[in-house]
Design an enzyme around this catalytic site. Sequence first.
Site, PDB file in Angstrom:
ATOM      1  N   LYS A 128       0.835  -1.169   0.574  1.00 37.15           N
ATOM      2  CA  LYS A 128       0.455   0.046   0.887  1.00 37.15           C
ATOM      3  C   LYS A 128       0.829   1.319  -0.417  1.00 37.15           C
ATOM      4  CE  LYS A 128      -4.161  -1.335   0.107  1.00 37.15           C
ATOM      5  NZ  LYS A 128      -5.706  -0.673  -0.520  1.00 37.15           N
TER       6      LYS A 128
ATOM      7  N   ASP B 180      -8.095   0.734   6.598  1.00 39.56           N
ATOM      8  CA  ASP B 180      -8.010  -0.387   8.204  1.00 39.56           C
ATOM      9  C   ASP B 180      -6.413  -0.705   8.137  1.00 39.56           C
ATOM     10  OD1 ASP B 180      -7.057  -1.602   5.738  1.00 39.56           O
ATOM     11  OD2 ASP B 180      -8.423  -2.516   5.946  1.00 39.56           O
TER      12      ASP B 180
HETATM   13  C1  LIG Z   1      -2.619  -6.240   2.634  1.00 36.17           C
HETATM   14  C2  LIG Z   1      -2.598  -5.846   2.561  1.00 36.17           C
HETATM   15  N1  LIG Z   1      -3.380  -7.086   1.640  1.00 36.17           N
HETATM   16  C3  LIG Z   1      -4.449  -6.729   0.675  1.00 36.17           C
HETATM   17  C4  LIG Z   1      -5.433  -5.746   0.326  1.00 36.17           C
HETATM   18  C5  LIG Z   1      -6.362  -5.641  -0.366  1.00 36.17           C
HETATM   19  O1  LIG Z   1      -6.264  -4.659  -1.198  1.00 36.17           O
HETATM   20  P1  LIG Z   1      -7.443  -4.008  -2.073  1.00 36.17           P
HETATM   21  O2  LIG Z   1      -8.820  -3.402  -0.994  1.00 36.17           O
HETATM   22  O3  LIG Z   1      -7.056  -2.783  -2.670  1.00 36.17           O
HETATM   23  O4  LIG Z   1      -8.235  -5.348  -2.410  1.00 36.17           O
HETATM   24  C6  LIG Z   1      -5.253  -4.700   1.746  1.00 36.17           C
HETATM   25  C7  LIG Z   1      -5.772  -3.281   1.608  1.00 36.17           C
HETATM   26  O5  LIG Z   1      -6.071  -2.778   2.271  1.00 36.17           O
HETATM   27  C8  LIG Z   1      -4.089  -4.673   2.346  1.00 36.17           C
HETATM   28  O6  LIG Z   1      -3.703  -3.861   3.077  1.00 36.17           O
END
Ligand SMILES: Cc1ncc(COP(=O)(O)O)c(C=O)c1O
Length: 393
Positions: A80, A128
């Site tokens: 992210k 989150d």
């Molecule tokens: C560590 C991690 N993996 C996957 C995701 C999923 O990404 P998305 O919400 O873009 O599908 C998030 C989203 O916050 C994340 O923090």
Amino acid sequence: MIKDFANSKLEHTGFDPHSGSAYETVLTRDDFNNATQEITTWQGYEATPLHELKALADALEIDSIYYKDEGSRFNLGSFKALGGAYAGLKLVQRELSKRLDLKISTADIRAGKYKDDVAKITLVSATDGNHGRSLSWGAKMFGAPCKIYIHSEVSEGRAQSMRDLGADVIRIDGDYDASVDSARIDAEKNDWFVVSDTSWEGYTQPPVDVMAGYGVMTNEIVSQISVPPTHVFLQGGVGGLAAGVIASLRQHWEENSPRVIIVESELAACLYKSALADEIQTFEIEEETLMAGLSCGEPSELAWQILRENAQDFITMPEEIVAPAMRLLARPLGDDPKIVAGESAIAGLATLVSAASQKSMREALSLSARSRVLLIGSEGATDPEIYREIMAG
Ligand SMILES: Cc1ncc(COP(=O)(O)O)c(C=O)c1O
């Protein structure tokens, strides 16, 4: 260890992708190129490793497993880092150029040339954890005030890491979607600017920039492996990670792109539900998944446009395989590397191990001795306390 996965219940639906060119129109080659050019100049930029898990691939009777480990990304712990910070910078650039009626470069903003003006542009987002951490870090890097909205279940560790980066963290009652609404309402009242990783009707530019930032990851992957994988398992929250990765992989590998399998928690299965209905659906979250980053009840509209044209499978996985998958990476088979992976990182791996151990799922996904699987390990131990507890289990 693999026995833990053999009896776990996956829900799977095959999906017949719609035809279309969303992979290069919703996110264009220019979007990806601009993001990569910018982000790779930032201090501390380094490609993250792509690990090969040979012993695990042998145990699952498939050809190979590649795990892109985002735990070290800009010292922020997750992929992210690439999205929120970049989208925040682009927003400041657009707003400043408008206010000052000048074409302003991101390099000048980062160098502090417009510091007094930037200090008047407040950025806000719901999170989150990981997206907010990225935005807080970016806002600090280019000098904009930052407000972060979190919901009741976000851990205190994750909240503190954003305060440490200078953000004003506001905790609301309710779930992730409620925090998105609060951020949006307060931004409107106070003339703040929302930098969200999810899109909705009439709100698209920052989420496009966020997903374009994720393309840095794929850009690295295509230079780290020479032969395209046959399958990619992508975990879904709102779908932005999956859409960014799919679009940039397809722009690179075209018809040789891998089969796309979207994975979610059974407790937050908005993309799976949308696939079943063949249109965007909301999923009522009743219980939070341990995979905090995936706890989203509403798909991103833009991401869905890309998913509906490129994903062949949607799967939900049970909570009981989250911790075993994290431990499988920490205490690997044979000579495989030891990997520190956070809860949301392992959804693809847990699903792969489970699917490859079950005859009917192997067949449904065409997993065989010739399969080369790509996984995105999207975070490291972003909440060290939760990680320690799981390792002790
Ligand atoms: C560590 C991690 N993996 C996957 C995701 C999923 O990404 P998305 O919400 O873009 O599908 C998030 C989203 O916050 C994340 O923090």
